[in-house]
Design an enzyme around this catalytic site. Structure first.
Site, PDB file in Angstrom:
ATOM      1  N   TYR A  22     -39.660 -27.446  12.959  1.00 24.50           N
ATOM      2  CA  TYR A  22     -39.889 -26.825  14.272  1.00 24.50           C
ATOM      3  C   TYR A  22     -40.542 -25.457  14.106  1.00 24.50           C
ATOM      4  CZ  TYR A  22     -38.154 -24.557  18.656  1.00 24.50           C
ATOM      5  OH  TYR A  22     -38.018 -23.878  19.841  1.00 24.50           O
TER       6      TYR A  22
ATOM      7  N   LYS B   9     -44.135 -24.215  15.417  1.00 29.35           N
ATOM      8  CA  LYS B   9     -44.287 -23.107  16.373  1.00 29.35           C
ATOM      9  C   LYS B   9     -45.257 -22.054  15.813  1.00 29.35           C
ATOM     10  CE  LYS B   9     -41.440 -24.185  19.866  1.00 29.35           C
ATOM     11  NZ  LYS B   9     -41.944 -24.499  21.212  1.00 29.35           N
TER      12      LYS B   9
HETATM   13  N1  NAD Z   1     -33.688 -22.894  24.594  1.00 31.77           N
HETATM   14  C1  NAD Z   1     -34.002 -22.049  23.608  1.00 31.77           C
HETATM   15  O1  NAD Z   1     -33.133 -21.355  23.051  1.00 31.77           O
HETATM   16  C2  NAD Z   1     -35.440 -21.895  23.192  1.00 31.77           C
HETATM   17  C3  NAD Z   1     -35.767 -20.831  22.333  1.00 31.77           C
HETATM   18  C4  NAD Z   1     -37.092 -20.678  21.917  1.00 31.77           C
HETATM   19  C5  NAD Z   1     -38.068 -21.562  22.373  1.00 31.77           C
HETATM   20  N2  NAD Z   1     -37.710 -22.589  23.211  1.00 31.77           N
HETATM   21  C6  NAD Z   1     -38.772 -23.485  23.652  1.00 31.77           C
HETATM   22  O2  NAD Z   1     -38.742 -23.603  25.067  1.00 31.77           O
HETATM   23  C7  NAD Z   1     -39.251 -24.885  25.437  1.00 31.77           C
HETATM   24  C8  NAD Z   1     -38.297 -25.573  26.383  1.00 31.77           C
HETATM   25  O3  NAD Z   1     -37.051 -25.745  25.742  1.00 31.77           O
HETATM   26  P1  NAD Z   1     -35.698 -26.003  26.544  1.00 31.77           P
HETATM   27  O4  NAD Z   1     -34.658 -25.221  25.856  1.00 31.77           O
HETATM   28  O5  NAD Z   1     -35.923 -25.827  27.999  1.00 31.77           O
HETATM   29  O6  NAD Z   1     -35.455 -27.552  26.176  1.00 31.77           O
HETATM   30  P2  NAD Z   1     -34.897 -28.791  27.041  1.00 31.77           P
HETATM   31  O7  NAD Z   1     -34.493 -29.805  26.034  1.00 31.77           O
HETATM   32  O8  NAD Z   1     -33.916 -28.335  28.062  1.00 31.77           O
HETATM   33  O9  NAD Z   1     -36.203 -29.301  27.819  1.00 31.77           O
HETATM   34  C9  NAD Z   1     -37.270 -29.862  27.132  1.00 31.77           C
HETATM   35  C10 NAD Z   1     -37.965 -30.850  28.055  1.00 31.77           C
HETATM   36  O10 NAD Z   1     -39.092 -31.379  27.356  1.00 31.77           O
HETATM   37  C11 NAD Z   1     -39.149 -32.768  27.562  1.00 31.77           C
HETATM   38  N3  NAD Z   1     -39.826 -33.389  26.432  1.00 31.77           N
HETATM   39  C12 NAD Z   1     -39.425 -33.426  25.136  1.00 31.77           C
HETATM   40  N4  NAD Z   1     -40.326 -34.104  24.406  1.00 31.77           N
HETATM   41  C13 NAD Z   1     -41.310 -34.502  25.255  1.00 31.77           C
HETATM   42  C14 NAD Z   1     -42.501 -35.244  25.095  1.00 31.77           C
HETATM   43  N5  NAD Z   1     -42.868 -35.738  23.896  1.00 31.77           N
HETATM   44  N6  NAD Z   1     -43.292 -35.452  26.174  1.00 31.77           N
HETATM   45  C15 NAD Z   1     -42.931 -34.965  27.387  1.00 31.77           C
HETATM   46  N7  NAD Z   1     -41.804 -34.265  27.609  1.00 31.77           N
HETATM   47  C16 NAD Z   1     -41.000 -34.042  26.547  1.00 31.77           C
HETATM   48  C17 NAD Z   1     -37.682 -33.206  27.660  1.00 31.77           C
HETATM   49  O11 NAD Z   1     -37.582 -34.461  28.342  1.00 31.77           O
HETATM   50  C18 NAD Z   1     -37.073 -32.049  28.441  1.00 31.77           C
HETATM   51  O12 NAD Z   1     -37.148 -32.267  29.848  1.00 31.77           O
HETATM   52  C19 NAD Z   1     -39.510 -25.629  24.134  1.00 31.77           C
HETATM   53  O13 NAD Z   1     -40.858 -25.480  23.766  1.00 31.77           O
HETATM   54  C20 NAD Z   1     -38.622 -24.911  23.142  1.00 31.77           C
HETATM   55  O14 NAD Z   1     -39.077 -25.025  21.821  1.00 31.77           O
HETATM   56  C21 NAD Z   1     -36.422 -22.775  23.621  1.00 31.77           C
END
Ligand code: NAD
Length: 248
Positions: free
Chosen positions: A137, A141
């Site tokens: 991951y 990123k």
């Molecule tokens: N939550 C954290 O702590 C955090 C920290 C840093 C970065 N991020 C980034 O923020 C973004 C959102 O994360 P989140 O925490 O809201 O996650 P989450 O799991 O709540 O939501 C992710 C969404 O993406 C969808 N998804 C996954 N793979 C997919 C695909 N191949 N095609 C279409 N949809 C797909 C899932 O169905 C889900 O609705 C991501 O890019 C994640 O890497 C999150």
């Protein structure tokens, strides 16, 4: 504010967590929002967003999209927790596909059609800047930051901006499995943040909307960390080097 009145936006992964909040805010500020997700039903129900059932890693499906949004937010991602020595090639490929190939495919298809004044915001992570676990991951990123810079240079002359928002810990469903193993995890993590708390999807959405809006008209190719100060320094290390009282 209604910074996005009359504009169209596409948010990948908008069915949950950070993406759902971004879609909510864009919609509240006047955008006509399409949510592309494996399951876009929550956003469609709650926001009246146009649902687009899409796997962003599916080259054929993405290439067939006939859309030209003013704003594209590449937010969908997955992350395996398998430790490095046991990480399989399939798991490596899966993280690389959702985090890096998905945004590549979306941009390759949609950027040539986007109108001048359009804006792409990629959702990265502090994991690109320093090691916090999750090797595949994190590598993906870091690649997304590189792709962001390249696309900013390539599409700048057409009036399209490409930026990246890099969050640290944000409480969303992506943490559910870790929290079921360790319910106190979030409270402990808060202690690592200079601002004394973990982040919320609203903290990230505010940064995304700024970068997507005309207020950021001369900002492209940049990474905006939304991390409560996590990557600014390490207070616990400073206390060990000097004295706990040094940070006053
Ligand atoms: N939550 C954290 O702590 C955090 C920290 C840093 C970065 N991020 C980034 O923020 C973004 C959102 O994360 P989140 O925490 O809201 O996650 P989450 O799991 O709540 O939501 C992710 C969404 O993406 C969808 N998804 C996954 N793979 C997919 C695909 N191949 N095609 C279409 N949809 C797909 C899932 O169905 C889900 O609705 C991501 O890019 C994640 O890497 C999150």
């Amino acid at each position: 504010m209604s910074r996005f009145q009359g504009r169209t936006a596409l948010v990948t992964g908008g069915g949950s967590g950070i993406g759902l909040e971004i879609a909510r805010r864009l919609s509240a500020e006047g955008a006509a929002v399409t949510v592309a997700d494996l399951d876009p039903s929550a956003a469609a129900r709650e926001l009246g967003a146009t649902p687009l059932e899409l796997d962003v890693t599916d080259e054929r499906a993405v290439s067939a999209l006939d859309l030209a949004p003013d704003v594209l937010v590449n937010n969908a991602a997955t992350c395996t927790d398998t430790p490095f020595p046991e990480l399989s090639g399939e798991e490596w490929d899966a993280d690389l596909a959702s985090v890096l190939k998905g945004p590549f495919l979306m941009c390759r298809t949609l950027l040539p059609r986007m109108p001048a004044g359009g804006s792409v915001v990629n959702i990265g992570s502090v994991n690109a800047a320093a090691f916090f676990g999750n090797d595949a991951y994190s590598a993906a990123k870091a690649g997304l930051e590189s792709l962001t810079r390249g696309l900013a240079v390539r599409y700048g002359p057409r009036g399209i901006r490409v930026n990246l928002v890099a969050p640290a810990t944000i409480r969303t469903p992506i943490w559910d499995a870790r929290l079921s193993r360790d319910p106190e995890l979030m409270a402990r993590l808060a202690g690592w943040y200079p601002l004394g708390r973990i982040g919320s999807p609203a903290d990230v959405a505010a940064a995304v909307l700024f970068l997507a809006s005309p207020e950021a008209a001369w900002i492209t190719g940049t990474t905006l960390r939304v991390d409560g100060g996590l990557t600014a320094g390490n207070a616990r290390l400073v206390a060990d080097i000097l004295t706990p009282g040094h940070l006053r």
